[in-house]
Design a protein around this motif. Structure first.
Motif, PDB file in Angstrom:
ATOM      1  N   THR A 197       0.787  17.645 -22.912  1.00 27.55           N
ATOM      2  CA  THR A 197       0.217  18.963 -22.637  1.00 27.55           C
ATOM      3  C   THR A 197       1.259  19.955 -22.141  1.00 27.55           C
ATOM      4  N   GLY A 198       2.456  19.457 -21.839  1.00 26.70           N
ATOM      5  CA  GLY A 198       3.479  20.307 -21.264  1.00 26.70           C
ATOM      6  C   GLY A 198       3.396  20.422 -19.761  1.00 26.70           C
ATOM      7  N   VAL A 199       2.407  19.750 -19.143  1.00 23.78           N
ATOM      8  CA  VAL A 199       2.196  19.839 -17.705  1.00 23.78           C
ATOM      9  C   VAL A 199       1.994  18.439 -17.133  1.00 23.78           C
ATOM     10  N   ALA A 259      12.559  20.419 -19.130  1.00 23.19           N
ATOM     11  CA  ALA A 259      11.328  20.867 -19.779  1.00 23.19           C
ATOM     12  C   ALA A 259      10.985  19.992 -20.979  1.00 23.19           C
ATOM     13  N   PRO A 260       9.706  19.615 -21.139  1.00 19.29           N
ATOM     14  CA  PRO A 260       9.322  18.765 -22.264  1.00 19.29           C
ATOM     15  C   PRO A 260       9.439  19.486 -23.599  1.00 19.29           C
ATOM     16  N   VAL A 261       9.589  18.696 -24.664  1.00 15.66           N
ATOM     17  CA  VAL A 261       9.530  19.236 -26.018  1.00 15.66           C
ATOM     18  C   VAL A 261       8.146  18.958 -26.584  1.00 15.66           C
ATOM     19  N   HIS A 262       7.789  19.655 -27.665  1.00 22.89           N
ATOM     20  CA  HIS A 262       6.399  19.651 -28.106  1.00 22.89           C
ATOM     21  C   HIS A 262       6.188  19.095 -29.513  1.00 22.89           C
ATOM     22  N   GLU A 263       7.256  18.581 -30.120  1.00 21.30           N
ATOM     23  CA  GLU A 263       7.080  18.023 -31.451  1.00 21.30           C
ATOM     24  C   GLU A 263       8.011  16.840 -31.664  1.00 21.30           C
ATOM     25  N   GLU A 264       7.593  15.966 -32.572  1.00 19.98           N
ATOM     26  CA  GLU A 264       8.431  14.851 -33.001  1.00 19.98           C
ATOM     27  C   GLU A 264       9.267  15.304 -34.207  1.00 19.98           C
ATOM     28  N   ARG A 265      10.515  14.863 -34.226  1.00 23.41           N
ATOM     29  CA  ARG A 265      11.401  15.284 -35.311  1.00 23.41           C
ATOM     30  C   ARG A 265      12.197  14.106 -35.823  1.00 23.41           C
ATOM     31  N   THR A 266      12.595  14.185 -37.086  1.00 23.05           N
ATOM     32  CA  THR A 266      13.535  13.253 -37.700  1.00 23.05           C
ATOM     33  C   THR A 266      14.564  14.093 -38.429  1.00 23.05           C
ATOM     34  N   GLU A 326       3.809  11.352 -20.118  1.00 23.93           N
ATOM     35  CA  GLU A 326       3.863  10.304 -21.137  1.00 23.93           C
ATOM     36  C   GLU A 326       5.301  10.087 -21.604  1.00 23.93           C
ATOM     37  N   GLY A 327       5.582   8.855 -22.000  1.00 26.86           N
ATOM     38  CA  GLY A 327       6.936   8.524 -22.403  1.00 26.86           C
ATOM     39  C   GLY A 327       7.271   8.999 -23.810  1.00 26.86           C
ATOM     40  N   MET A 328       8.519   9.442 -23.979  1.00 30.00           N
ATOM     41  CA  MET A 328       9.034   9.786 -25.305  1.00 30.00           C
ATOM     42  C   MET A 328      10.409   9.151 -25.465  1.00 30.00           C
ATOM     43  N   LEU A 329      10.608   8.509 -26.615  1.00 27.89           N
ATOM     44  CA  LEU A 329      11.897   7.911 -26.944  1.00 27.89           C
ATOM     45  C   LEU A 329      12.715   8.879 -27.786  1.00 27.89           C
TER      46      LEU A 329
END
Length: 417
Positions: free
Chosen positions: A50-52, A16-23, A60-63
């Protein structure tokens, strides 16, 4: 059927995707991170904003990155890659640039802190796409790669020098746009696959089609070669997801890869041998288990390797998803494999090999990977000793938030001081 049962595998549980960027600084460590490990582990993967998304590979890509330094896990960061179709498949560093990759678009450069710089086209030297699986030669520092697409000649081979300048470009004539997710290099050659898997619309849930009767062949080209220099070898029809490695053995070229008899069927570790003198090709299965995401020590890329690391899979399941159980270290000289078990609740991802600084010995290294709980509640970065692969992890770094199950990652060591 409950509403939760209708959610596709790639949008639920560990995927499942996550919905925020964190540091988050100063992560909790169980065990001891080797002091020699100075660098950042970075992994790419689909994470729809969008979560979908219609399919796992369409988001979309996330590192996701973890910085290791002085025996500590200094920080965790996750960042979306900015762009019209953000690369979601792999990440590589070459000539001082970190590039996020997907095979249907150009790379996007990112910083060491995972912030997007922007599209990168090697100063205009490449077209609109680049493979997500380039190869960096440990002897020359060159990066060898290719692009493929629906327009003839369908395949173009590139070679960039150690400074990142494209110094060779060779359009290659192939019969159609076939799925060419990966390739191989040796000290003197590059190896391409033209197999009966045709590509349709990448935006659809099922963009690949098995084409019975389409030729299956490997093309072997000198690193400095052009289309007229290509040698083609027929092989048994198959689909190849990822290459392990390739090397030269006298007049033969040996290619180890993860092979399936058709798309969406069991992938096994397989060896292809091509005799450049006689034109004969032979094949053998090295390990019949269902494995994928193979890796080798970066110092042996293009030369003879002894060890390969894979993630073992279960079947795809009724919902199209898959479950992961263990990672394996294959000793291809002895014909044996050692498993590292994570337990039924865990899903280990792809391994990355982090060499001990100053050593090129294949098992004098660490193996780094994300391990996810199947229910999506937690993730750890795990560090294994390659020389004691089945032993308890050297260290486990607890992630401050869930990291979705993803695709390919890389250990980016700090430059030697």
């Amino acid at each position: 059927m409950s509403s939760s049962a209708k959610v596709p595998f790639h949008l639920s549980g560990a995927f499942a995707p996550v919905h925020e960027e964190r540091t988050v600084p100063d992560l909790e460590v169980i065990g001891e991170i080797p002091a020699e490990l100075r660098g950042t582990y970075v992994r790419n993967g689909p994470n729809p904003r969008t979560g979908v998304s219609p399919a796992w590979f369409a988001g979309e890509g996330m590192l996701h990155g973890v910085r290791l330094e002085a025996g500590r896990a200094r920080w965790y960061r996750n960042r979306w890659i900015e762009g019209a179709y953000a690369p979601n498949t792999n990440v590589v560093r070459h000539a001082g640039r970190i590039l996020a990759l997907v095979e249907v678009r150009r790379p996007i450069e990112v910083t060491a802190d995972l912030e997007t710089v922007g599209p990168y086209d090697f100063d205009g030297a490449i077209g609109s796409t680049m493979t997500a699986h380039p190869r960096i030669c440990p002897r020359t520092g060159e990066m060898l790669f290719f692009s493929y697409g629906p327009s003839r000649p369908h395949l173009t081979y590139y070679r960039a020098d150690a400074a990142g300048r494209v110094v060779h470009r060779a359009p290659i004539e192939v019969k159609a746009m076939t799925y060419m997710h990966d390739f191989a290099i040796t000290e003197r050659y590059v190896v391409f696959y033209e197999l009966p898997v045709l590509v349709g619309d990448w935006r659809s849930a099922v963009p690949l089609k098995w084409a019975s009767g389409f030729p299956a062949r490997f093309g072997i080209l000198p690193r400095e070669g052009h289309n007229e220099d290509m040698r083609w070898f027929d092989v048994t029809p198959c689909a190849i997801s990822h290459t392990v490695n390739a090397f030269e053995n006298g007049s033969t070229i040996v290619v180890d890869a993860v092979r399936a008899p058709k798309i969406m069927t069991l992938h096994a570790l397989h060896r292809f041998t091509f005799d450049m003198a006689s034109g004969r090709a032979t094949e053998t299965t090295l390990d019949p288990r269902f494995v994928d995401f193979p890796r080798v020590h970066p110092a042996v890329v293009g030369t003879r390797h002894r060890y390969a690391y894979t993630t073992e899979l279960c079947d795809f399941g009724a919902d199209g998803g898959f479950a992961r159980t263990v990672v394996r270290q294959h000793d291809l000289e002895a014909g044996t494999a050692v498993a590292h078990e994570f337990g039924d609740a865990a899903m280990p991802g792809e391994c990355a090999v982090a060499p001990r600084p100053g050593s090129a010995k294949e098992d004098d290294a660490w193996v780094i990977l994300f391990v996810h709980l199947r229910d999506g509640t937690a993730t750890e970065l795990v560090i294994l000793d390659a020389s004691q692969f089945a032993a308890r992890p050297v260290a486990r770094v607890r992630m401050p938030c869930r990291v979705p199950f993803g695709l390919h990652g890389e250990w980016l060591p700090d430059p030697a001081r």
